[in-house]
Structure formats: structure tokens, C-alpha cells
Design a protein around this motif. Structure first.
Motif, PDB file in Angstrom:
ATOM      1  N   ALA A  16       0.863  -1.024   0.243  1.00  0.00           N
ATOM      2  CA  ALA A  16       0.096   0.153   0.051  1.00  0.00           C
ATOM      3  C   ALA A  16       0.870   1.144   0.148  1.00  0.00           C
ATOM      4  CB  ALA A  16      -0.917  -0.059   1.100  1.00  0.00           C
ATOM      5  N   ALA A  17       0.154   2.366   0.410  1.00  0.00           N
ATOM      6  CA  ALA A  17       0.531   3.650   0.270  1.00  0.00           C
ATOM      7  C   ALA A  17       2.132   3.975  -0.038  1.00  0.00           C
ATOM      8  CB  ALA A  17       0.322   4.205   1.650  1.00  0.00           C
ATOM      9  N   PRO A  34      -3.040  -0.462  -3.494  1.00  0.00           N
ATOM     10  CA  PRO A  34      -4.258   0.021  -3.302  1.00  0.00           C
ATOM     11  C   PRO A  34      -4.452   1.460  -2.729  1.00  0.00           C
ATOM     12  CG  PRO A  34      -4.114  -1.502  -1.750  1.00  0.00           C
ATOM     13  CD  PRO A  34      -2.614  -1.624  -2.511  1.00  0.00           C
ATOM     14  N   ASP A  35      -5.079   2.351  -3.197  1.00  0.00           N
ATOM     15  CA  ASP A  35      -5.252   3.774  -2.480  1.00  0.00           C
ATOM     16  C   ASP A  35      -4.398   4.770  -2.565  1.00  0.00           C
ATOM     17  OD1 ASP A  35      -8.114   2.621  -1.654  1.00  0.00           O
ATOM     18  OD2 ASP A  35      -7.156   1.936  -0.103  1.00  0.00           O
ATOM     19  N   LEU A  36      -3.530   4.608  -3.526  1.00  0.00           N
ATOM     20  CA  LEU A  36      -2.289   5.185  -3.645  1.00  0.00           C
ATOM     21  C   LEU A  36      -2.834   6.871  -4.164  1.00  0.00           C
ATOM     22  CD1 LEU A  36       0.717   3.741  -5.849  1.00  0.00           C
ATOM     23  CD2 LEU A  36       0.650   4.202  -3.187  1.00  0.00           C
ATOM     24  N   THR A  37      -2.333   7.873  -3.350  1.00  0.00           N
ATOM     25  CA  THR A  37      -2.372   9.144  -4.122  1.00  0.00           C
ATOM     26  C   THR A  37      -1.439   9.473  -5.129  1.00  0.00           C
ATOM     27  OG1 THR A  37      -0.896  10.219  -2.525  1.00  0.00           O
ATOM     28  CG2 THR A  37      -3.113  10.034  -1.664  1.00  0.00           C
ATOM     29  N   GLU A  49       1.913   9.720  -3.491  1.00  0.00           N
ATOM     30  CA  GLU A  49       2.290   8.467  -3.180  1.00  0.00           C
ATOM     31  C   GLU A  49       2.892   7.650  -4.347  1.00  0.00           C
ATOM     32  OE1 GLU A  49      -0.473   8.004   1.010  1.00  0.00           O
ATOM     33  OE2 GLU A  49      -1.049   7.225  -0.974  1.00  0.00           O
ATOM     34  N   GLN A  81      -2.667   6.503 -10.989  1.00  0.00           N
ATOM     35  CA  GLN A  81      -1.636   6.380  -9.976  1.00  0.00           C
ATOM     36  C   GLN A  81      -0.966   5.029 -10.370  1.00  0.00           C
ATOM     37  OE1 GLN A  81      -4.965   7.249  -9.738  1.00  0.00           O
ATOM     38  NE2 GLN A  81      -5.355   6.974  -7.461  1.00  0.00           N
ATOM     39  N   ASP A  82      -1.580   3.923 -10.813  1.00  0.00           N
ATOM     40  CA  ASP A  82      -0.982   2.523 -11.253  1.00  0.00           C
ATOM     41  C   ASP A  82       0.234   2.937 -12.321  1.00  0.00           C
ATOM     42  OD1 ASP A  82      -2.732   1.552  -9.580  1.00  0.00           O
ATOM     43  OD2 ASP A  82      -4.197   1.158 -10.915  1.00  0.00           O
ATOM     44  N   ARG A  86      -5.359   2.743 -13.044  1.00  0.00           N
ATOM     45  CA  ARG A  86      -5.575   3.858 -12.799  1.00  0.00           C
ATOM     46  C   ARG A  86      -4.409   4.828 -12.957  1.00  0.00           C
ATOM     47  NH1 ARG A  86      -6.163   3.017  -6.722  1.00  0.00           N
ATOM     48  NH2 ARG A  86      -4.050   1.707  -7.357  1.00  0.00           N
TER      49      ARG A  86
END
Length: 260
Positions: free
Chosen positions: A20-21, A45-48, A51, A159-160, A157
Motif C-alpha cells: 500500500a501507500a 491500493p489507495d495510492l495518491t 504516493e 496512480q498505477d 488507474r
């Protein structure tokens, strides 16, 4: 200028897991290992966005060991709401045209027409948006057939894509053209017609500067984004303008890039 690359047959492989993060180093090591093994890593998951940039920096550090030092930057446009810088490696630019490479060079291998510009002198970060001022700091324009690994295919996404350094992997470098710091040379760059073909069949044609506008406008955008990240490209490094057209799936056969 024309160039070609032959892609041979091969196999694709499956998928691992990640974390994560701003991911911890062990998680990034596992992510990098999946990339190197041509497996699609599980997205974090849930990366800004910030990040994701942190993850990108850590991934680049891992990939620089097997792929060689960073030799410049490119602009990743497709799949992102705003263009984002990516790092190019020595291994990305190792192959010269004509080259024969395996078709399954990545988890989701792709082919994309691009253009590299080599820095010839210091100070390009201060050249602004003036085309001739930018050309004064360049010494070569080089056709480049980028061979990215899209990794997450179309479901990724933004971010990915950033965390994966835009999928930078391989490429084929064409014959360089000496840059002239003149309005005429700038106009010539803006009126390029870029054609990508596979086994003689055209798969992409981009007239003029393409969807991203003039190549030197794309260069100015890349330099601006790099400055925001505190990066200053140096003489001898390469700057990729980010692809004249979206990537297409790599398949066995002959791929040819022409810039006229």
C-alpha cells in the motif's frame, strides 16, 4: 527517416501481489521483481498521486540495477489526465534499428512511435517555450520506437501508471538527425508525419505535431514538469516527447516507424 524492429514469438505470464501507500522498500522490491519477470504486479491500493510518484522513484532505483543508469526522461501522456515524466534507462535505448526482440518482452507488451531529443548544452531548463531557444540546447533528434510494458492493460488507474514509471522498458533507436536552431527546423518538426506499420500494414498515422501539439511544446511541458519535481536534465541525456499515438499491442512480425 525509417526504422524497423522484428518481434519474435514468446509467452506472457501471470500476476503477483504488492502493498500500500508510499510503499515500503520490501513491497517495492517485490513489485520490481514482478516487472523484471514480465509478470503483471498487483496494483498498490489507495495510492495518491504523490504516493505514486514516491513509488515511481523507488521502482526506478530498483530497475536501474539490471537495466542500467537513467539516461533521460520521457513524457507519459496516454492513460493519464495530465502528462507525467518517466525515467529512461540505458537498457531502454540499447537496441538500434534494425533490431530483433522477443514479442513477449513484458506482461502487456506494446509498441508506440516516439521521438527522442538529446541535450547538447547546459541551461535547457531556462529555455522556456520558445522553439528556437529550446533547439539551441539540443544536438540530435532521433526516431524512437518505444516498447513499453503496459503491465495493468487498460484497467489501470493514473496512480498505477505513475507508480510503474509509465511502463518504460525497451525501445529501438533510429538514425539521429543533427538539430539546427532555426525557425525552419522547428517548422519541420511540427509538420512531421509519423507512420507506424506492422508487416507492411499501417496501424497508426499521425500528421503534423499529433494530438499533443508541436513536439517542442511537448518538450517544454516535460521540462516544466521535471522542474516541479526538482530535476534538471543534463547534456548527453535524452528527452522523449511522449508518443505521437497511443500504444498498440506488440505481436510477432516486423514493426516499422517512419518520420517524414
Amino acid at each position: 527517416t525509417a526504422m524497423r524492429v522484428l518481434l519474435g514469438a514468446g509467452l506472457l505470464r501471470a500476476a503477483p501481489a504488492a502493498s500500500a501507500a508510499c510503499p515500503e522498500m520490501p513491497a517495492m522490491a517485490a513489485f520490481a521483481r514482478a516487472v523484471l519477470d514480465r509478470r503483471a504486479p498487483e496494483p498498490f491500493p489507495d495510492l495518491t498521486v504523490e504516493e505514486a510518484r514516491c513509488a515511481q522513484d523507488r521502482l526506478v532505483a530498483f530497475l536501474a540495477q539490471p537495466w542500467g543508469d537513467a539516461v533521460g526522461y520521457g513524457l507519459r501522456r496516454h492513460g493519464l489526465p495530465a502528462p507525467s515524466p518517466v525515467t529512461l534507462f540505458h537498457g531502454t535505448l540499447r537496441a538500434t534499428s534494425p533490431a530483433r526482440l522477443p514479442a513477449a518482452f513484458g506482461a502487456v507488451p506494446a509498441v508506440q512511435p516516439d521521438l527522442l531529443l538529446r541535450i547538447g548544452r547546459d541551461g535547457i531548463e531556462a529555455a522556456g517555450t520558445d522553439h528556437v531557444a529550446l533547439l539551441l540546447h539540443l544536438d540530435q533528434a532521433i526516431p524512437f520506437l518505444a516498447l513499453p510494458d503496459l503491465l495493468f492493460a487498460r484497467a489501470a488507474r493514473p496512480q498505477d501508471i505513475i507508480a510503474a514509471n509509465g511502463g518504460v522498458r525497451l525501445g529501438v533507436v533510429g538514425a539521429p538527425v543533427a538539430v539546427e536552431a532555426t525557425p525552419g527546423f522547428a517548422r519541420a518538426l511540427g509538420t512531421l508525419t509519423v507512420v507506424l506499420s506492422r508487416d507492411g500494414q499501417e496501424v497508426a498515422r499521425t500528421p503534423g505535431g499529433g494530438a499533443g501539439g508541436h513536439p517542442l511544446d511537448a518538450l517544454a511541458l516535460l521540462l516544466r514538469e521535471l522542474a516541479r519535481q526538482g530535476r534538471s536534465p543534463r547534456p548527453g541525456e535524452y528527452l522523449g516527447i511522449g508518443g505521437f499515438a497511443p500504444p498498440v499491442a506488440a505481436a510477432p512480425g516486423e514493426h516499422r516507424l517512419s518520420l517524414d
